[in-house]
Enzyme design. Sequence first.
Site, PDB file in Angstrom:
ATOM      1  N   ARG A  68     -14.303  -3.429 -14.074  1.00  0.00           N
ATOM      2  CA  ARG A  68     -14.224  -2.025 -14.461  1.00  0.00           C
ATOM      3  C   ARG A  68     -13.846  -1.839 -15.929  1.00  0.00           C
ATOM      4  NH1 ARG A  68     -12.326  -1.646  -9.259  1.00  0.00           N
ATOM      5  NH2 ARG A  68     -10.135  -1.664  -9.856  1.00  0.00           N
ATOM      6  N   TYR A  72     -15.664   0.723 -18.399  1.00  0.00           N
ATOM      7  CA  TYR A  72     -14.981   1.743 -19.184  1.00  0.00           C
ATOM      8  C   TYR A  72     -15.341   1.629 -20.665  1.00  0.00           C
ATOM      9  CZ  TYR A  72     -12.149   2.048 -14.926  1.00  0.00           C
ATOM     10  OH  TYR A  72     -11.732   2.174 -13.628  1.00  0.00           O
ATOM     11  N   TYR A  94     -12.411  14.599 -13.471  1.00  0.00           N
ATOM     12  CA  TYR A  94     -11.803  15.353 -12.375  1.00  0.00           C
ATOM     13  C   TYR A  94     -10.303  15.078 -12.302  1.00  0.00           C
ATOM     14  CZ  TYR A  94     -11.630  11.264  -9.228  1.00  0.00           C
ATOM     15  OH  TYR A  94     -11.354  10.057  -8.647  1.00  0.00           O
ATOM     16  N   HIS A  96      -6.588  15.450 -13.397  1.00  0.00           N
ATOM     17  CA  HIS A  96      -6.034  15.489 -14.744  1.00  0.00           C
ATOM     18  C   HIS A  96      -6.658  14.346 -15.527  1.00  0.00           C
ATOM     19  CE1 HIS A  96      -3.375  15.263 -18.146  1.00  0.00           C
ATOM     20  NE2 HIS A  96      -2.590  16.232 -17.691  1.00  0.00           N
ATOM     21  N   VAL A  99      -4.569  11.117 -16.086  1.00  0.00           N
ATOM     22  CA  VAL A  99      -3.848  10.469 -14.989  1.00  0.00           C
ATOM     23  C   VAL A  99      -4.777   9.534 -14.227  1.00  0.00           C
ATOM     24  CG1 VAL A  99      -2.529  10.851 -12.872  1.00  0.00           C
ATOM     25  CG2 VAL A  99      -2.287  12.442 -14.785  1.00  0.00           C
ATOM     26  N   GLN A 168      -4.096   4.408  -5.293  1.00  0.00           N
ATOM     27  CA  GLN A 168      -5.221   3.479  -5.188  1.00  0.00           C
ATOM     28  C   GLN A 168      -4.922   2.341  -4.197  1.00  0.00           C
ATOM     29  OE1 GLN A 168      -5.887   2.464  -9.375  1.00  0.00           O
ATOM     30  NE2 GLN A 168      -7.314   4.175  -9.564  1.00  0.00           N
ATOM     31  N   THR A 237      -4.002   7.949  -1.164  1.00  0.00           N
ATOM     32  CA  THR A 237      -2.661   7.704  -1.697  1.00  0.00           C
ATOM     33  C   THR A 237      -1.694   7.512  -0.534  1.00  0.00           C
ATOM     34  OG1 THR A 237      -3.106   9.070  -3.647  1.00  0.00           O
ATOM     35  CG2 THR A 237      -0.786   8.665  -3.102  1.00  0.00           C
TER      36      THR A 237
END
Length: 264
Positions: A68, A72, A94, A96, A99, A168, A237
């Site tokens: 990942r 990114y 999506y 914040h 975050v 996560q 979560t």
Amino acid sequence: MKEQRGSFVAVSTGMLLAGHITARCQKIIEEADVIYCLVPHALCETWLKNCNSNVKSLQPYYKKGRNRVQTYEKMVDVMMNDVREGKRVCGAFYGHAGVFSCVPHMAIEQSHKEGFVAYMEPGISAEACLYADLQIDPGNYGVQSIEATQLMLFDHTLNTKGYILLWQIAIAGDHTASKFSSDESKLQCLVNHLYKDIPSDHEVIIYEAKFTPLDEVRKEKVKLMDLPKQELKLHSTLVIPPVQELEYDQAMLRELGITGLEYT
């Protein structure tokens, strides 16, 4: 360094489709030359296109098995190319934008290094929704918020007298940054790690915020020991309610000259 013509703004779309975005964020979207979006649902992209016709999704850069971090970096590169061309670039993320989303931070940092104007607009995060949906006031007992894999790999000390939020959890234990689904054996490792501080039969909550008005909030209560068998999503979560009762620090009470307090 002289500021260049291009710019980058990371805006937060909130968790609920079209319902959480601020007027300021929406105005930035409408006025940008190009929008790059990373949102969880095709409906979100459709809504963004109603605000600005030049919307490009960053989702195709995700590839199964690809680290990942590399993904990114590619996302940042494609946005920066437009910034360098002098365009007003908006990244729409999506929740914040700052975050559990490193791309906006990376893009802003790179923009600043190259002399471009760049900043972030805040929004409603999954954590903000969690407090509302589960009716938790972080001021009552305190909250410790940690990414699940980070908890497993580093020497954190859990505060079991307050709420613990583990983010996560579906990809807990994945150090390769290339997984997109849960692994029961790694989840069991997480649970075993938590057993050091939390009883196996302690009731925990699997939480998932809703993205559209038609979705249902997930707030499923299970015993900690049963977590590895649960169906989890990337945005699941784990909420661990307090295990121990709060107790006053008697030494501090004496130092402050406070007497006669009882915690209930």
